[in-house]
Design a protein around this motif. Structure first.
Motif, PDB file in Angstrom:
ATOM      1  N   SER A 250      16.456 -15.855  29.473  1.00 40.77           N
ATOM      2  CA  SER A 250      16.553 -14.587  29.974  1.00 40.77           C
ATOM      3  C   SER A 250      15.396 -14.464  29.180  1.00 40.77           C
ATOM      4  O   SER A 250      15.406 -12.942  29.634  1.00 40.77           O
ATOM      5  CB  SER A 250      17.844 -14.320  29.000  1.00 40.77           C
ATOM      6  N   HIS A 251      14.555 -14.491  28.435  1.00 42.84           N
ATOM      7  CA  HIS A 251      13.655 -14.133  28.245  1.00 42.84           C
ATOM      8  C   HIS A 251      12.268 -14.264  29.283  1.00 42.84           C
ATOM      9  O   HIS A 251      11.319 -13.036  29.734  1.00 42.84           O
ATOM     10  CB  HIS A 251      12.838 -15.627  27.399  1.00 42.84           C
ATOM     11  N   ILE A 252      12.477 -15.056  30.076  1.00 43.74           N
ATOM     12  CA  ILE A 252      11.804 -14.139  31.425  1.00 43.74           C
ATOM     13  C   ILE A 252      11.943 -13.046  32.469  1.00 43.74           C
ATOM     14  O   ILE A 252      10.971 -12.155  33.054  1.00 43.74           O
ATOM     15  CB  ILE A 252      11.594 -15.193  32.673  1.00 43.74           C
ATOM     16  N   ALA A 253      13.188 -12.250  32.124  1.00 47.78           N
ATOM     17  CA  ALA A 253      13.672 -11.098  31.934  1.00 47.78           C
ATOM     18  C   ALA A 253      12.517 -10.243  32.026  1.00 47.78           C
ATOM     19  O   ALA A 253      11.582  -9.111  33.111  1.00 47.78           O
ATOM     20  CB  ALA A 253      15.297 -10.420  31.664  1.00 47.78           C
TER      21      ALA A 253
ATOM     22  N   PRO B 278       7.076 -19.869  22.869  1.00 43.95           N
ATOM     23  CA  PRO B 278       8.400 -19.666  21.713  1.00 43.95           C
ATOM     24  C   PRO B 278       8.786 -18.433  21.837  1.00 43.95           C
ATOM     25  O   PRO B 278       8.021 -17.119  21.891  1.00 43.95           O
ATOM     26  CB  PRO B 278       7.244 -20.260  20.515  1.00 43.95           C
ATOM     27  N   ALA B 279      10.129 -18.268  22.164  1.00 45.23           N
ATOM     28  CA  ALA B 279      10.675 -16.998  21.668  1.00 45.23           C
ATOM     29  C   ALA B 279      10.644 -16.140  20.431  1.00 45.23           C
ATOM     30  O   ALA B 279      10.422 -17.058  19.049  1.00 45.23           O
ATOM     31  CB  ALA B 279      12.612 -17.464  21.772  1.00 45.23           C
ATOM     32  N   PRO B 280      10.274 -15.112  20.798  1.00 45.03           N
ATOM     33  CA  PRO B 280       9.227 -14.037  19.498  1.00 45.03           C
ATOM     34  C   PRO B 280      10.266 -14.068  18.155  1.00 45.03           C
ATOM     35  O   PRO B 280      11.318 -14.498  18.443  1.00 45.03           O
ATOM     36  CB  PRO B 280       9.247 -13.155  19.961  1.00 45.03           C
ATOM     37  N   LEU B 281       9.959 -13.605  16.933  1.00 43.65           N
ATOM     38  CA  LEU B 281      10.810 -12.989  16.140  1.00 43.65           C
ATOM     39  C   LEU B 281      10.990 -12.175  16.340  1.00 43.65           C
ATOM     40  O   LEU B 281      11.154 -11.547  17.156  1.00 43.65           O
ATOM     41  CB  LEU B 281       9.651 -12.881  14.597  1.00 43.65           C
ATOM     42  N   LEU B 282      12.207 -11.859  15.160  1.00 49.50           N
ATOM     43  CA  LEU B 282      13.338 -10.835  15.301  1.00 49.50           C
ATOM     44  C   LEU B 282      12.643  -9.619  15.197  1.00 49.50           C
ATOM     45  O   LEU B 282      11.749  -9.600  14.747  1.00 49.50           O
ATOM     46  CB  LEU B 282      14.998 -11.689  15.143  1.00 49.50           C
TER      47      LEU B 282
ATOM     48  N   PRO C 233      10.022  -2.829  15.558  1.00 44.55           N
ATOM     49  CA  PRO C 233      11.081  -2.535  17.025  1.00 44.55           C
ATOM     50  C   PRO C 233      10.558  -1.872  18.002  1.00 44.55           C
ATOM     51  O   PRO C 233      11.089  -1.272  19.118  1.00 44.55           O
ATOM     52  CB  PRO C 233      11.812  -1.605  15.946  1.00 44.55           C
ATOM     53  N   ARG C 234       8.565  -0.779  18.152  1.00 43.72           N
ATOM     54  CA  ARG C 234       8.747  -0.562  19.499  1.00 43.72           C
ATOM     55  C   ARG C 234       8.405  -1.653  20.627  1.00 43.72           C
ATOM     56  O   ARG C 234       8.616  -1.544  21.643  1.00 43.72           O
ATOM     57  CB  ARG C 234       7.650  -0.453  19.254  1.00 43.72           C
ATOM     58  N   PHE C 235       9.169  -2.512  20.129  1.00 40.38           N
ATOM     59  CA  PHE C 235       9.006  -3.931  21.143  1.00 40.38           C
ATOM     60  C   PHE C 235      10.528  -4.253  21.680  1.00 40.38           C
ATOM     61  O   PHE C 235      10.639  -5.483  22.228  1.00 40.38           O
ATOM     62  CB  PHE C 235       7.882  -5.322  21.261  1.00 40.38           C
ATOM     63  N   ALA C 236      11.408  -3.536  21.352  1.00 39.08           N
ATOM     64  CA  ALA C 236      12.648  -3.818  21.618  1.00 39.08           C
ATOM     65  C   ALA C 236      13.523  -3.914  23.046  1.00 39.08           C
ATOM     66  O   ALA C 236      12.606  -3.486  23.016  1.00 39.08           O
ATOM     67  CB  ALA C 236      13.547  -3.111  20.170  1.00 39.08           C
ATOM     68  N   SER C 237      14.420  -4.846  23.427  1.00 34.34           N
ATOM     69  CA  SER C 237      14.284  -4.992  24.681  1.00 34.34           C
ATOM     70  C   SER C 237      15.782  -3.354  25.286  1.00 34.34           C
ATOM     71  O   SER C 237      16.334  -3.082  24.218  1.00 34.34           O
ATOM     72  CB  SER C 237      15.811  -5.602  24.902  1.00 34.34           C
ATOM     73  N   THR C 238      15.503  -3.133  25.989  1.00 31.93           N
ATOM     74  CA  THR C 238      15.621  -1.630  27.139  1.00 31.93           C
ATOM     75  C   THR C 238      16.178  -1.583  27.976  1.00 31.93           C
ATOM     76  O   THR C 238      17.184  -1.350  28.235  1.00 31.93           O
ATOM     77  CB  THR C 238      14.310  -0.879  27.289  1.00 31.93           C
TER      78      THR C 238
ATOM     79  N   HIS D 266      15.349 -10.511  21.969  1.00 38.90           N
ATOM     80  CA  HIS D 266      15.292 -10.157  23.851  1.00 38.90           C
ATOM     81  C   HIS D 266      13.910  -9.324  23.629  1.00 38.90           C
ATOM     82  O   HIS D 266      14.017  -8.029  22.406  1.00 38.90           O
ATOM     83  CB  HIS D 266      15.703  -9.783  24.725  1.00 38.90           C
ATOM     84  N   LYS D 267      13.182  -8.876  24.039  1.00 38.19           N
ATOM     85  CA  LYS D 267      11.993  -7.820  23.908  1.00 38.19           C
ATOM     86  C   LYS D 267      11.266  -7.109  25.232  1.00 38.19           C
ATOM     87  O   LYS D 267      12.681  -7.468  26.346  1.00 38.19           O
ATOM     88  CB  LYS D 267      10.928  -8.531  23.771  1.00 38.19           C
TER      89      LYS D 267
END
Length: 256
Positions: free
Chosen positions: A28-31, A162-166, A222-227, A237-238
């Motif tokens: 799902s990260h590729i979204a 890798p999937a990034p830090l939370l 948090p600027r990179f949190a998923s929208t 997710h970012k």
């Protein structure tokens, strides 16, 4: 002057040389990469790009057999939708470069506890650090597939992001490592170095999240949190801006 992260958040990336033929494989990260592409944040990605992968439980049905990744019956429809180019399987020799993106290799599971140990004055010998890194990498099926791709096609560039830090302050992050919040960039580099050394043995290059996206030692800004709708409380997710930074780092790593 704005930082590289601020520039990506506020403006589309400037025109740049295209990447070689590339397949981005993941979950799902590729979204977020697709969203960045749709928003014009990555003008250097064009017709030479394909996506391939699956989300959720279907991702577990992707297996490596005889030099290619094949979807299980229940995953085939999702793979076809994500790929959109009619590629039913993903051979190791179909592209000049493969970028495994996210794909269940979670930095949040390995970096914070190691950073907490370092911040407490702990020391890991090179041998122990190597064993920890090896266990982390080999414990994820997608990484083992990346390793097999490197063996099957030594001429291809095999990279794993890798999937990034939370994301800090978003949702319920699960187990916390408060001692890691004092970690420095040098300590993070030390951990990355342990992982990089083991991956290099496999012919795989790790693509780490940019240092400028990390705050408070072990969190993603948090600027990179998923929208995305429904991901308001999702620390995993970012957003598209983060993906654009990741792909910019990838492009730079290739010398493009």
């Amino acid at each position: 002057m704005p930082s590289r992260a601020e520039a990506v958040v506020s403006e589309p990336a400037q025109q740049a040389l295209p990447l070689p033929s590339l397949c981005i494989f993941g979950d799902s990260h590729i979204a977020s990469v697709k969203h960045a592409l749709d928003q014009g944040l990555m003008p250097y990605l064009a017709d030479h790009l394909e996506f391939w992968g699956a989300y959720g439980p279907a991702f577990r049905q992707l297996d490596y057999k005889r030099g290619e990744i094949r979807p299980g019956r229940d995953a085939a429809e999702m793979v076809a939708r994500i790929n959109g180019a009619g590629r039913e399987t993903l051979p190791a020799d179909a592209f000049a470069a493969y970028l495994f993106y996210g794909a269940r290799l979670r930095m949040a599971e390995v970096m914070p506890p190691l950073l907490e140990t370092l911040c407490a004055g702990g020391h890991l010998s090179q041998a122990v650090a190597g064993k920890v890194a090896r266990r982390f990498l080999d414990g994820t099926k997608a990484y083992r597939i990346a390793r097999e791709f490197a063996r099957a096609n030594p001429a291809a560039r095999i990279t794993f992001a890798p999937a990034p830090l939370l994301t800090r302050g978003v949702g319920n992050p699960g187990p916390l490592f408060p001692g890691a919040e004092a970690a420095t960039a040098a300590q993070r580099d030390l951990v990355r170095g342990w992982l990089d050394a083991e991956a290099a043995r496999d012919g795989v290059t790790l693509l780490h999240q940019p240092e400028e996206t990390i705050v408070a030692g072990c969190w993603t800004d948090p600027r990179f949190a998923s929208t995305e709708v429904g991901q308001e409380d999702d620390p995993v997710h970012k957003n598209a801006a983060f993906a654009a930074l990741m792909l910019e780092s990838y492009r730079d790593s290739l010398g493009a």
